[in-house]
Scaffold this motif. Structure first.
Motif, PDB file in Angstrom:
ATOM      1  N   ASP A   1       0.842  -1.189   0.000  1.00 42.72           N
ATOM      2  CA  ASP A   1       0.000   0.000   0.000  1.00 42.72           C
ATOM      3  C   ASP A   1       0.883   1.246   0.000  1.00 42.72           C
ATOM      4  O   ASP A   1       2.118   1.158  -0.068  1.00 42.72           O
ATOM      5  CB  ASP A   1      -0.973  -0.010   1.182  1.00 42.72           C
TER       6      ASP A   1
ATOM      7  N   SER B   1      -8.452  -5.199   5.050  1.00 43.49           N
ATOM      8  CA  SER B   1      -7.933  -4.439   6.188  1.00 43.49           C
ATOM      9  C   SER B   1      -8.785  -4.605   7.436  1.00 43.49           C
ATOM     10  O   SER B   1      -8.299  -4.394   8.547  1.00 43.49           O
ATOM     11  CB  SER B   1      -7.837  -2.952   5.816  1.00 43.49           C
ATOM     12  N   ASN B   2     -10.060  -4.999   7.280  1.00 46.12           N
ATOM     13  CA  ASN B   2     -10.897  -5.207   8.465  1.00 46.12           C
ATOM     14  C   ASN B   2     -10.947  -6.674   8.904  1.00 46.12           C
ATOM     15  O   ASN B   2     -11.674  -7.030   9.835  1.00 46.12           O
ATOM     16  CB  ASN B   2     -12.317  -4.678   8.227  1.00 46.12           C
TER      17      ASN B   2
ATOM     18  N   ASP C   1     -12.807  -1.909   2.676  1.00 44.70           N
ATOM     19  CA  ASP C   1     -11.398  -2.182   2.954  1.00 44.70           C
ATOM     20  C   ASP C   1     -10.522  -1.064   2.403  1.00 44.70           C
ATOM     21  O   ASP C   1     -10.895  -0.364   1.455  1.00 44.70           O
ATOM     22  CB  ASP C   1     -10.970  -3.503   2.300  1.00 44.70           C
ATOM     23  N   LYS C   2      -9.343  -0.932   2.978  1.00 43.54           N
ATOM     24  CA  LYS C   2      -8.336  -0.034   2.425  1.00 43.54           C
ATOM     25  C   LYS C   2      -7.590  -0.788   1.334  1.00 43.54           C
ATOM     26  O   LYS C   2      -6.843  -1.722   1.613  1.00 43.54           O
ATOM     27  CB  LYS C   2      -7.377   0.429   3.518  1.00 43.54           C
TER      28      LYS C   2
ATOM     29  N   SER D   1      -0.338  -5.126   1.162  1.00 42.04           N
ATOM     30  CA  SER D   1      -1.706  -4.747   0.803  1.00 42.04           C
ATOM     31  C   SER D   1      -2.576  -5.997   0.761  1.00 42.04           C
ATOM     32  O   SER D   1      -2.643  -6.696  -0.243  1.00 42.04           O
ATOM     33  CB  SER D   1      -1.714  -4.037  -0.560  1.00 42.04           C
TER      34      SER D   1
END
Length: 732
Positions: free
Chosen positions: A140, A150-151, A170-171, A146
């Motif tokens: 990322d 992300s959660n 998500d990121k 990445s």
């Protein structure tokens, strides 16, 4: 010693009973290209790896089991897809790889699904789609792995993903560190076909033809009624201008496409609609579908293998039992060497927006990169990066559509494929007229007769009395040369740098894609264009009775020309989607720009000064008249029997009659943000049209600001209003 002997004996027994886990092998080598394959394909790939290494691409082949068993790097990840991604990360860090190719269908080599809610009516129909971009997006923006989750809820690439009434995002970085592709093989025969075509392609001769098949993606579209496939493919043709464009607008049928593929093209672009195993389009404003099926690909007999780019829903969705359209191109014995398409329900813009947003814009960026890259994967990677950098993503819908376009765009093929790019096509021969020595001719026609496609003819200083007929793709350049006569163009020839004095006409174009640039033209008809599409007229000077007379010739482009002291500047009948930009029209004695039945045309950034009629739209709909300077003419723009046009951001001043006139048969035109200043009569509207936010020199609110504060509208005879007139002139 006795105790030592007993200890060693115990260790031997223990080692026989238990096997210590193998430590990851250490490899300090560097590689360009990583191939990750299911074990059933490893043997067949050995020859391909040798071929790549012999051709300067340092290649490493790794089987899935080698990844899972930690053969090279420690294996970690929550599922098989994440284990593969971590391996790619480690290979990127340790081996400095640039390209990755995954070999195996969705059943054989794991895929990652993105749970992106595109906030459209189709979301319930497609809650997830395949994204191989997941494997390429290693880090990322902060340099962390990445994960796309992300959660940590087990759903990847979430955007407004709804679970039990809650929405999760998500990121996701999306920027690829490596160029990635896939051979979605189900068996070794498909793999063998793909590999053989890659090696044949890289060893083959260059081909400079591009097949463009497209039509109207959204018939009867309210957003400008532009045939999106044609519009976008013309933009692509401009980017790859040194390719010979074969334009099927639209194709008559599937056989029409197959015939040109069999004859040999370097690139095939199919912009339209799709349904997994078939591609389709329409003729302009027609509801009738024109189909091209997967089985049409299997029947091809071509020996020149194109790179194929498609738009259409799920044409690259390779997780179903039936092969998808894009993979069939690569898996078949003939067909294509590579294909690029979308794994999901791809989105494209309507009308002219097809080239500005989403998948259409990404395709355009891919071809911009294609002509400057030597490897297919680099063109894909650079296009993704360029696309992601291009937009400010504000609204949720816009962001979702942009993200989806990038995530679903996939290559079937070899990312290290050496592209046969012809950015600047070399002329095979140069011929001269008017000189002496080899390759010199006494007449232009004699040189044309001797020339081959791709040749250049340079005409040396002198006066040449002849009528020249051209039926080849050649360029004719005048160097202080005067032609007393005419050019008759039946091909995509280029004519540059002449003074032409014709008796009846100077140039007649009946060939598509003709190009006329930098000439000084004097005759009754300067240029006549009949039944020819995509003619380009640039940087010429006209002094004629008719500067340009054209009929039934769509997609022409006029840029940076001077029309001075003609009777008629440009007279166009039934010429849809023409573009007239950055031209200078002055002292023309009658109709300067006449557009009759010429729908979807653009008139932008031109200067109209001291002409009789400036712009006249007659039975022309869905046009844009924008950012023109229209000063000191007898008549400003006239809109007659014409509807749904946009007249915006023009400077209309000091004209002797109406600054802008709209007749009673013209409806739904939008006139907005123009300066309408000190014309004899600023405007008249006898129809029902929308006037908004124009600046009026005679608006009473300019003098009495209280009336402006009270939102008193500007009255427009016959009976219309600008409800929100501007209080200051625009800087245009």
């Amino acid at each position: 010693m006795k105790w030592v002997s007993l200890f060693l004996a115990a260790m031997l027994v223990f080692s026989a009973m238990f096997i210590f886990p193998a430590m990851p092998a250490k490899h300090n080598d560097t590689y360009d290209f990583l191939i990750i394959a299911h074990e059933k394909f490893v043997k067949e790939l050995q020859k391909f790896v040798e071929y790549k290494n012999e051709h300067g691409i340092k290649t490493k082949l790794v089987g899935l089991n080698e990844i899972y068993e930690g053969r090279y790097f420690k294996c970690h990840g929550r599922d098989d897809a994440e284990k593969i991604k971590y391996f790619i990360k480690d290979a990127y860090d340790a081996w400095h790889i640039k390209y990755v190719m995954l070999v195996g269908s969705a059943d054989l080599l794991p895929v990652r699904y993105s749970y992106l809610n595109d906030i459209s009516s189709t979301w319930e129909y497609e809650r997830k789609f395949i994204s191989d971009l997941y494997y390429a997006d290693i880090y990322d923006a902060n340099g962390s792995f990445s994960s796309w989750d992300s959660n940590n809820n087990g759903y990847y690439g979430e955007f407004q993903h709804e679970i039990n009434g809650e929405k999760y995002t998500d990121k996701v970085d999306l920027y690829p560190e490596v160029a990635i592709s896939r051979l979605a093989c189900r068996n070794n025969m498909e793999l063998k076909n793909a590999i053989n075509k890659i090696m044949a392609y890289e060893a083959g001769i260059k081909n400079n033809k591009i097949l463009l098949a497209g039509g109207d993606s959204y018939p009867n579209d309210p957003c400008g009624n532009i045939p999106e496939g044609i519009y976008l493919e013309n933009k692509i043709a401009e980017v790859l201008s040194n390719y010979e464009a074969i334009k099927l607008y639209p194709p008559e049928n599937a056989a029409d496409i197959s015939r040109h593929i069999n004859e040999g093209v370097a690139i095939a672009v199919l912009e339209g609609a799709g349904a997994h195993h078939l591609w389709a389009t329409h003729a302009y404003d027609s509801e009738k579908w024109i189909y091209y099926y997967g089985w049409n690909i299997r029947l091809l007999k071509n020996d020149i293998y194109p790179i194929v780019v498609t738009s259409g829903a799920r044409l690259a969705k390779f997780d179903e039992k039936r092969e998808c359209f894009n993979w069939i191109w690569v898996a078949s014995r003939h067909g294509g060497v590579a294909s690029l398409g979308s794994t999901g329900l791809c989105w494209t813009g309507h009308g002219r927006n097809v080239s500005e947003f989403y998948l259409g814009n990404l395709h355009l960026r891919f071809f911009q990169q294609y002509k400057n890259c030597s490897r297919l994967g680099d063109a894909w990677k650079n296009a993704i990066v360029s696309y992601l950098n291009a937009f400010e993503w504000n609204g949720k819908v816009e962001k979702a559509f942009h993200m989806k376009a990038a995530e679903e765009f996939i290559i079937f093929g070899d990312p290290t494929l050496s592209i046969h790019s012809i950015e600047s096509m070399e002329y095979t021969n140069v011929l001269y007229v008017g000189g002496s020595g080899p390759n010199n001719y006494t007449s232009i026609q004699a040189a044309v007769n001797a020339a081959n496609n791709g040749d250049t003819i340079i005409v040396l200083p002198g006066v040449y009395n002849e009528n020249v007929s051209i039926d080849k793709k050649i360029e004719i350049i005048g160097r202080n040369a005067t032609l007393v006569g005419s050019f008759n163009v039946f091909s995509s020839a280029k004519i540059r740098g002449f003074e032409i004095k014709g008796e009846n006409y100077s140039i007649k174009c009946k060939g598509n894609d003709a190009f006329v640039e930098g000439n000084s033209i004097h005759s009754y008809y300067g240029i006549v264009i009949e039944n020819a599409s995509c003619v380009r007229i640039n940087e010429n000077a006209f002094e004629c009775r008719y500067g340009v007379y054209m009929k039934n010739s769509p997609y022409a482009k006029f840029n940076d020309n001077i029309f001075h002291n003609n009777w008629y500047g440009i007279w166009a009948e039934k010429c849809d989607f023409i573009e007239i930009m950055n031209n200078n029209f002055s002292s023309n004695r009658w109709y300067t720009l006449w557009l009759e039945g010429s729908n979807g045309s653009i008139v932008e950034n031109n200067s109209f000064y001291k002409n009789w009629y400036s712009i006249f739209l007659y039975h022309s709909n869905d046009c844009i008249i924008e950012k023109n300077e229209i000063l000191h003419n007898e008549h400003g723009p006239q809109i007659v029997f014409s509807s749904r046009n946009s007249i915006r951001s023009n400077d209309i001043r000091y004209n002797e009659h109406y600054g802008l006139y709209v007749d009673n048969a013209s409806k739904q035109n939008e006139i907005t943000k123009n300066n309408i200043i000190d014309n004899a009569y600023n405007a008249r509207d006898d129809g029902k049209n929308k006037w908004h936010a124009n600046y009026w020199s005679d608006y009473i609110g300019n003098k009495y600001r209280l009336l402006a504060f009270l939102r008193v509208p500007k009255f427009i005879p016959k009976f219309n209003f600008d409800w929100h007139p501007a209080l200051q002139p625009y800087e245009l």
